[in-house]
Design a protein around this motif. Structure first.
Motif, PDB file in Angstrom:
ATOM      1  N   ILE A 117      27.690  47.945  -9.915  1.00  0.00           N
ATOM      2  CA  ILE A 117      26.225  47.846  -9.914  1.00  0.00           C
ATOM      3  C   ILE A 117      25.725  46.788 -10.897  1.00  0.00           C
ATOM      4  O   ILE A 117      24.520  46.612 -11.071  1.00  0.00           O
ATOM      5  N   ASP A 118      26.682  46.090 -11.546  1.00  0.00           N
ATOM      6  CA  ASP A 118      26.341  45.065 -12.531  1.00  0.00           C
ATOM      7  C   ASP A 118      25.433  45.629 -13.618  1.00  0.00           C
ATOM      8  O   ASP A 118      24.401  45.052 -13.978  1.00  0.00           O
ATOM      9  N   ASP A 177      17.706  49.762  -9.108  1.00  0.00           N
ATOM     10  CA  ASP A 177      17.188  49.921  -7.747  1.00  0.00           C
ATOM     11  C   ASP A 177      15.674  49.775  -7.702  1.00  0.00           C
ATOM     12  O   ASP A 177      15.115  49.374  -6.671  1.00  0.00           O
ATOM     13  N   ARG A 178      15.002  50.077  -8.816  1.00  0.00           N
ATOM     14  CA  ARG A 178      13.544  49.966  -8.876  1.00  0.00           C
ATOM     15  C   ARG A 178      13.089  48.663  -9.515  1.00  0.00           C
ATOM     16  O   ARG A 178      11.890  48.474  -9.751  1.00  0.00           O
ATOM     17  N   GLY A 179      14.042  47.790  -9.804  1.00  0.00           N
ATOM     18  CA  GLY A 179      13.699  46.503 -10.391  1.00  0.00           C
ATOM     19  C   GLY A 179      13.187  46.595 -11.809  1.00  0.00           C
ATOM     20  O   GLY A 179      12.407  45.742 -12.251  1.00  0.00           O
ATOM     21  N   ILE A 180      13.607  47.625 -12.540  1.00  0.00           N
ATOM     22  CA  ILE A 180      13.132  47.829 -13.906  1.00  0.00           C
ATOM     23  C   ILE A 180      14.132  47.234 -14.899  1.00  0.00           C
ATOM     24  O   ILE A 180      15.311  47.615 -14.912  1.00  0.00           O
ATOM     25  N   SER A 181      13.668  46.322 -15.720  1.00  0.00           N
ATOM     26  CA  SER A 181      14.519  45.678 -16.711  1.00  0.00           C
ATOM     27  C   SER A 181      14.980  46.694 -17.749  1.00  0.00           C
ATOM     28  O   SER A 181      14.182  47.495 -18.252  1.00  0.00           O
ATOM     29  N   VAL A 223      14.341  60.804 -13.265  1.00  0.00           N
ATOM     30  CA  VAL A 223      13.859  60.186 -14.503  1.00  0.00           C
ATOM     31  C   VAL A 223      13.410  58.754 -14.240  1.00  0.00           C
ATOM     32  O   VAL A 223      12.369  58.307 -14.752  1.00  0.00           O
ATOM     33  N   ALA A 224      14.166  58.019 -13.438  1.00  0.00           N
ATOM     34  CA  ALA A 224      13.768  56.643 -13.108  1.00  0.00           C
ATOM     35  C   ALA A 224      12.434  56.629 -12.376  1.00  0.00           C
ATOM     36  O   ALA A 224      11.594  55.737 -12.596  1.00  0.00           O
TER      37      ALA A 224
END
Length: 436
Positions: free
Chosen positions: A92-93, A26-30, A400-401
């Protein structure tokens, strides 16, 4: 094999790892999630056959997906729970790689991030999330030696009564697992002794609402720390057979013989503490106290919920309370096996960083560890009472995210600042460390 680079490496693809993946995406974090077995493997292979979730389907789930084929008040089987997390990961892939075991995580020398060794080569990760949860290493107290001739199983290895030899069974531990296993074995026609320690005993439902609902509206799920002295007190509640309140007196009426805590074993005789009456009384007090709080909530808010005076009626004390068993010669009692429902310990031997106290427990605050770049998820009481429950871990993962996202923003500023000034990220600019 060449090193594989990843920004965030999540270890474990149970409920914690899948929740973490959703919030990172959701935050675009790899990121990459590594799982040594299958998604939600512990639900499949470390639970007994008849296990169901202890919370109803409307409550024990993530916000983004409901259980398929279940009514809101149903209790999902262990296979349905495992299937749910597989379906959620697909929805959510989530970038999950199964069959890969993490063997070590060490901070890199002279460079940011961590070197992660696995059964599929090594990875370089900027951040690591330990999402392996609290149920890692079964704990069997060193009470009865293997030379006793008794069959001894931890609850994580128990599957069904047919697995046990003929004869009586001692079940040690009276939380949700111990109670359900004891009742199942007793129903199979075997004589069961149940060793009961301190416990909380909430009502399964009261005035038409499940106890999960009551704990929610009364703010109890959000308690930040356990009551003093109650850090390891188990919760005795059951979703079996459609869900019911655990009643130790009723178990005794059904033929189960209750004892206090298991203390020691000597020459075929096992000794129990003289604490059964106190443990039952304290459990009753917790139960009745929750009813009091629920009644006060109903009156305070003017709710039209049916009264339930019968819920306060306690059964007569069984003989095991009035004449407690303090010693038991196992052979004479026909007991040939013991099931230890005595919980689990954490096992972070693979995480070789400075993030643990002298007892080996994570040093962390809401999942942020004392080792920069390392995070924990799925721990009991990580942020609140509900942290180790399915819905609770989802909310902890969100926090945490957010913390990882904050740290990324500092790093991004550091790199941009270095480019503008012609410096090197992580170096010194005009006598001041860049990024400060």
């Amino acid at each position: 094999m060449a090193s594989q680079e990843v920004e965030v490496l999540v270890v474990g693809a149970g409920q914690a790892g899948i929740a973490m993946s959703e919030h990172l995406s959701d935050r675009g974090i790899s990121h990459l999630v590594l799982e040594r077995d299958r998604i939600a493997e512990r639900w499949r292979s470390m639970r007994w056959d008849s296990l169901v979730a202890n919370g109803p389907a409307w409550h024990d789930r993530f916000p983004g997906l409901e259980f398929t084929g279940l009514e809101p008040g149903d209790f999902a089987s262990k296979e349905q729970v495992a299937d749910y997390f597989e379906a959620y990961a697909a929805k959510i892939d989530a970038p999950v790689r199964c069959g890969v075991e993490v063997t070590s995580v060490r901070r890199k020398a002279g460079a940011p991030g961590f070197r992660v060794e696995t059964s599929d080569g090594h990875f370089d990760a900027r951040y690591v999330v330990a999402a392996t949860g609290p149920f890692q290493k079964p704990v069997i107290p060193a009470v009865v030696p293997e030379s006793s001739g008794l069959v001894q199983l931890h609850s994580s290895s128990y599957r069904n009564p047919e697995q046990l030899p003929d004869g009586g069974v001692l079940v040690v531990g009276a939380g949700s697992s111990g109670v359900q296993i004891a009742a199942e074995i007793q129903c199979s026609g075997r004589q069961v002794h149940l060793s009961v320690g301190p416990h909380d005993r909430p009502p399964r439902s009261y005035r038409g609402r499940d106890f999960c609902w009551w704990l929610g509206v009364l703010g109890m799920w959000d308690a930040s720390t356990p009551a003093q002295g109650a850090e390891h007190v188990t919760i005795a509640v059951s979703g079996a057979d459609g869900g019911h309140t655990v009643d130790f007196r009723a178990l005794a009426e059904e033929g189960i013989k209750l004892t206090g805590r298991t203390l020691s074993f000597d020459n075929g005789t096992i000794s129990f503490a003289a604490d059964l009456r106190d443990n039952i009384a304290n459990g009753d007090a917790h139960y009745l106290g929750l009813l009091d709080e629920a009644d006060a909530y109903v009156e305070r808010n003017g709710l039209d919920l049916p009264e339930e005076p019968g819920a306060r009626m306690l059964r007569p004390d069984p003989e095991s309370l009035t004449d407690p068993i303090l010693e038991l010669e196992l052979a004479g009692a026909g007991i040939r096996s013991i099931v230890w429902a005595t919980g689990f310990a954490v096992d972070y031997g693979w995480l070789q960083v400075d993030a643990f106290d002298e007892r080996g427990k994570p040093r962390q605050q809401r999942g942020v560890s004392s080792e920069p770049g390392v995070y924990f998820l799925g721990l009991p009481w990580q942020s609140r009472r509900g942290s180790s429950f399915i819905w609770g871990v989802w909310h902890d993962a969100k926090y945490v995210a957010d913390q990882i996202s904050i740290q990324r923003s500092y790093l991004a500023h550091n790199e941009q600042h270095a480019l503008v000034t012609g410096g090197v990220p992580g170096g010194v600019l005009d006598g001041v460390p860049s990024g400060v």
